[in-house]
Design an enzyme around this catalytic site. Structure first.
Site, PDB file in Angstrom:
ATOM      1  N   ASP A  84       0.885  -1.167   0.000  1.00  0.00           N
ATOM      2  CA  ASP A  84       0.000   0.000   0.000  1.00  0.00           C
ATOM      3  C   ASP A  84       0.926   1.221   0.000  1.00  0.00           C
ATOM      4  OD1 ASP A  84      -1.590   2.170   0.625  1.00  0.00           O
ATOM      5  OD2 ASP A  84      -2.871   1.055   1.997  1.00  0.00           O
ATOM      6  N   GLU A 177       1.816   2.869  12.983  1.00  0.00           N
ATOM      7  CA  GLU A 177       0.761   2.772  11.975  1.00  0.00           C
ATOM      8  C   GLU A 177      -0.296   1.878  12.608  1.00  0.00           C
ATOM      9  OE1 GLU A 177      -1.769   1.770  10.203  1.00  0.00           O
ATOM     10  OE2 GLU A 177      -0.704   0.499   8.778  1.00  0.00           O
ATOM     11  N   GLU A 186     -10.167  -2.479  15.588  1.00  0.00           N
ATOM     12  CA  GLU A 186      -9.013  -3.138  16.222  1.00  0.00           C
ATOM     13  C   GLU A 186      -8.507  -2.378  17.429  1.00  0.00           C
ATOM     14  OE1 GLU A 186      -5.868  -5.222  14.109  1.00  0.00           O
ATOM     15  OE2 GLU A 186      -6.727  -4.379  12.308  1.00  0.00           O
ATOM     16  N   HIS A 326      -5.365   0.098   1.193  1.00  0.00           N
ATOM     17  CA  HIS A 326      -5.896  -1.195   1.639  1.00  0.00           C
ATOM     18  C   HIS A 326      -7.017  -1.027   2.655  1.00  0.00           C
ATOM     19  CE1 HIS A 326      -3.350  -0.569   5.163  1.00  0.00           C
ATOM     20  NE2 HIS A 326      -3.978  -1.568   5.749  1.00  0.00           N
TER      21      HIS A 326
HETATM   22  N1  SAH Z   1       4.581  -0.780  11.546  1.00  0.00           N
HETATM   23  C1  SAH Z   1       4.342  -1.849  10.596  1.00  0.00           C
HETATM   24  C2  SAH Z   1       3.137  -2.718  10.979  1.00  0.00           C
HETATM   25  C3  SAH Z   1       1.835  -1.985  11.169  1.00  0.00           C
HETATM   26  S1  SAH Z   1       0.457  -3.095  11.532  1.00  0.00           S
HETATM   27  C4  SAH Z   1       4.145  -1.233   9.222  1.00  0.00           C
HETATM   28  O1  SAH Z   1       3.907  -0.025   9.151  1.00  0.00           O
HETATM   29  O2  SAH Z   1       4.200  -1.957   8.231  1.00  0.00           O
HETATM   30  C5  SAH Z   1       0.348  -3.014  13.268  1.00  0.00           C
HETATM   31  C6  SAH Z   1       1.294  -3.962  13.980  1.00  0.00           C
HETATM   32  O3  SAH Z   1       1.167  -3.714  15.374  1.00  0.00           O
HETATM   33  C7  SAH Z   1       0.981  -5.439  13.806  1.00  0.00           C
HETATM   34  O4  SAH Z   1       2.133  -6.120  13.366  1.00  0.00           O
HETATM   35  C8  SAH Z   1       0.537  -5.931  15.183  1.00  0.00           C
HETATM   36  O5  SAH Z   1       0.939  -7.259  15.475  1.00  0.00           O
HETATM   37  C9  SAH Z   1       1.214  -4.914  16.098  1.00  0.00           C
HETATM   38  N2  SAH Z   1       0.548  -4.662  17.382  1.00  0.00           N
HETATM   39  C10 SAH Z   1      -0.773  -4.434  17.570  1.00  0.00           C
HETATM   40  N3  SAH Z   1      -1.049  -4.190  18.868  1.00  0.00           N
HETATM   41  C11 SAH Z   1       0.135  -4.260  19.519  1.00  0.00           C
HETATM   42  C12 SAH Z   1       0.515  -4.121  20.893  1.00  0.00           C
HETATM   43  N4  SAH Z   1      -0.389  -3.846  21.825  1.00  0.00           N
HETATM   44  N5  SAH Z   1       1.822  -4.273  21.214  1.00  0.00           N
HETATM   45  C13 SAH Z   1       2.736  -4.554  20.257  1.00  0.00           C
HETATM   46  N6  SAH Z   1       2.450  -4.704  18.953  1.00  0.00           N
HETATM   47  C14 SAH Z   1       1.163  -4.562  18.579  1.00  0.00           C
END
Ligand code: SAH
Length: 386
Positions: A84, A177, A186, A326
């Site tokens: 994306d 993100e 979520e 996305h």
């Molecule tokens: N920063 C990456 C992924 C973004 S998606 C990018 O920009 O490509 C969000 C990510 O946060 C996911 O991999 C998910 O597993 C993680 N995540 C969600 N809640 C979380 C929490 N409470 N502690 C740690 N990681 C978390």
């Protein structure tokens, strides 16, 4: 997940920047755009699903059961996010073009995934980056950091942000993100606010720092027929009890900008650097003015995010007039088909709150009324994103 179905065949044609905002929109090549990959969407995550760090450490041992509760452990969802380009390029540009925000700073990447944002920050000269990721992807992030020679700058910590111990008392920058479908699905925003309250220095920077939810209305007879009315007669049988359920579930899909009948209204802006967790529950009034004579089948919600700390305001929109992401848009079907004339207004309020039983789900209450020449309607509808 079925939510990834495509609303419109020509969904990747409507790339014009949203004219309503001053945000600078990214303009990467069309063929780089992430097309619906058939991968379970971001919304496939269940409660706890994003944080199953206890699951198997040996990649070969993982089965589909592990992924069911931990969709972020699979590379597919990260591939979709990385491809994306509206999303990922905006973060890259924000970091590379505003090095003054990052250089020599201690950065915390909340939910690092593959570590991409941490890598951007390391390249921009961060003093140190703490990349916190709760899914199995943290192991990959560690390898990726090493493979790219950033092991001395980036520390990957596997675990929930709410549970890990950070080897530093304070950070200068929090990058994340966290946005879900309908912005808040979520509820990862809570984790970012938690990290901000615990570790961000006074006057520290949160990237992005603004997020807004917008609403518009569309003509959508064909798709409503296909997704909702379908249940009235399925191979000759009445399955309309499912129709009630289908109506209650907002549909994540791409809307063609030609379907838009009214103007667009800002519902709510959130200041991530100041807001409290409770501010993610709100009731906002709206007033949508028809721009032509048409029928209205659904309201459509979308969000934009911005990085106001940049030298020049940067950000992106997920609206139907902007380049597809996305996140697509969120379609809320109306019980009634509204016959609306140019200049007439739909007024109402939308209430949004995390579900009490599962705070990762969202409850939406919509009140709307139209007192028009052909339609006089006032109704309340409830939706649940899950
Ligand atoms: N920063 C990456 C992924 C973004 S998606 C990018 O920009 O490509 C969000 C990510 O946060 C996911 O991999 C998910 O597993 C993680 N995540 C969600 N809640 C979380 C929490 N409470 N502690 C740690 N990681 C978390």
């Amino acid at each position: 997940m079925t939510k990834n179905s495509n609303h419109n065949e020509n969904e990747f044609i409507s790339f014009e920047p949203n004219q309503n905002t001053k945000i600078r929109f990214e303009d990467a090549d069309e063929d780089e755009v992430a097309e619906g990959s058939g991968v379970a969407g971001v919304g496939a995550a269940q409660d706890e699903s994003m944080c199953d760090a206890e699951a198997s450490d040996v990649a070969d041992d993982t089965t589909s059961a592990d992924y069911y509760f931990d969709s972020y452990s699979h590379f597919g969802i990260h591939e979709e996010m990385l491809k994306d380009v509206v999303r990922t390029k905006t973060y890259q540009n924000v970091i590379y073009q505003n090095k003054f925000l990052i250089k020599d700073k201690i950065v915390l990447d909340v939910g690092a995934g593959t570590g991409i944002l941490s890598l951007f920050c390391a390249k921009a000269g961060a003093a140190h980056v703490y990349a916190v990721e709760c899914s199995q992807m943290a192991d990959m992030a560690k390898e990726i950091v090493k493979a790219n020679g950033f092991s001395d700058v980036i520390t990957v910590l596997k675990g929930k942000i709410e549970e890990i111990e950070l080897p530093t008392p304070k950070v200068d920058v929090i990058i994340s993100e966290w946005m879900g479908y309908f912005l808040l699905f979520e509820n990862m925003l809570d984790s970012v606010l938690y990290a901000r309250n615990k570790w961000l220095v006074d006057g520290g920077v949160v990237l992005p720092d603004k997020a807004s939810l917008h609403l518009t209305a569309i003509e959508d007879s064909e798709y409503k027929e296909d997704k909702i009315e379908f249940w009235n007669s399925v191979y000759g049988f009445d399955m309309s009890c499912i129709k009630k359920k289908a109506m209650m579930e907002p549909l994540v899909d791409t809307v063609d900008q030609n379907q838009i009948v009214t103007d667009s209204r800002l519902l709510k802006t959130m200041d991530i650097s100041k807001m409290s967790s409770g501010d993610a529950s709100f009731t906002a009034p709206f007033k949508l003015v028809a721009q032509r004579n048409d029928y209205i089948h659904a309201l459509v919600a979308y969000f934009d995010v911005s990085f106001t700390m940049c030298h020049k305001l940067q950000g992106f929109s997920t609206g139907p007039k902007s380049r597809a992401t996305h996140w697509k848009q969120t379609v809320l079907y109306l019980e009634d088909v509204l016959t609306i004339c140019e200049g007439e207004t739909i007024t109402g309020t939308m209430s949004v709150s995390p579900n009490k039983k599962n705070p990762r789900d969202i409850d939406i209450k919509l009140l709307y009324s139209l007192n028009g020449q052909h339609s006089k309607i006032s109704r309340t509808q409830h939706y649940k994103m899950r």
